[in-house]
Design an enzyme around this catalytic site. Sequence first.
Site, PDB file in Angstrom:
ATOM      1  N   LEU A 103     -37.998   7.031 -90.008  1.00 53.18           N
ATOM      2  CA  LEU A 103     -38.229   6.402 -91.309  1.00 53.18           C
ATOM      3  C   LEU A 103     -39.675   6.736 -91.658  1.00 53.18           C
ATOM      4  O   LEU A 103     -40.527   6.829 -90.756  1.00 53.18           O
ATOM      5  CB  LEU A 103     -38.049   4.883 -91.206  1.00 53.18           C
ATOM      6  CG  LEU A 103     -36.620   4.377 -90.995  1.00 53.18           C
ATOM      7  CD1 LEU A 103     -36.606   2.866 -90.795  1.00 53.18           C
ATOM      8  CD2 LEU A 103     -35.712   4.761 -92.160  1.00 53.18           C
ATOM      9  N   ASP A 104     -39.960   6.881 -92.945  1.00 53.79           N
ATOM     10  CA  ASP A 104     -41.341   7.162 -93.347  1.00 53.79           C
ATOM     11  C   ASP A 104     -42.249   6.014 -92.918  1.00 53.79           C
ATOM     12  O   ASP A 104     -41.790   4.886 -92.713  1.00 53.79           O
ATOM     13  CB  ASP A 104     -41.433   7.305 -94.880  1.00 53.79           C
ATOM     14  CG  ASP A 104     -40.629   8.487 -95.381  1.00 53.79           C
ATOM     15  OD1 ASP A 104     -40.363   9.403 -94.595  1.00 53.79           O
ATOM     16  OD2 ASP A 104     -40.281   8.474 -96.581  1.00 53.79           O
TER      17      ASP A 104
END
Length: 241
Positions: A103-104
């Site tokens: 995930l960013d």
Amino acid sequence: MRVRLDKYLADMGVGTRSQVKKEIRNGNVTVNDCIAGSPEMKVNTASDRVICQGKPVAYKRYEYYMMNKPAGVVSATRDSREKTVLDLIREERRSDLFPAGRLDKDTEGLLLITNDGETAHRLLSPKRHVDKVYFVRVRGCVTEADAAYFREGADIGDKNPTLPADLQIKTSGEISEVILTIREGRFHQVKRMFQSVGKDVIYLKRLQMGTLILDESLKPGEYRNLTEEEVNRLCSQEKKQ
Ligand code: URA
């Protein structure tokens, strides 16, 4: 399964490989009540009884944690500058854990942390099209036309458009809130999909990945072991797909 004693202890989170080697050399580790002679000795993970500094160390082949990833940490095992999701795992931490997928840094929500490479691979394989469900807050008015565009496949600047995605609009206005289900995991995919319709993502949280649903009682940064049922569903369903 037979593994080296130092790997066994490091995998079970007793310490780093060099720390556990020291424990073994200092005579602090016994295998079946005999002081272990060397870090290289092979132990049977199913039947040998390993004790380190008086504490039994049982071998668990696979570990599965569900984390509610907070914003501000990176989905990596190690990073020289940034705090990683593994840094948030406080208890004795085995050495072979990794986050299954990324995930960013500014994205929150469901992240599976495991040492089960095969299951992670099945979950993430681009060929399997496992559903990933996100809550997205967007600057701008999200419309049914956007939903239709996502359903057809959005051009996000890659060779191919995205696979059909499902967009449910919860609220739309200056700021819109939506639930988006995608079946791939391209780089910055959700943000790029909204950019393709001229809108910016201002908050992103993953809610679900295949059969795994974020436990909403976990606050950002908290995690727990998967239940047996969750593990069974994860391993069996992902195999069937
Ligand atoms: N899509 C994104 O743009 N970012 C994420 O972190 C996950 C999906």
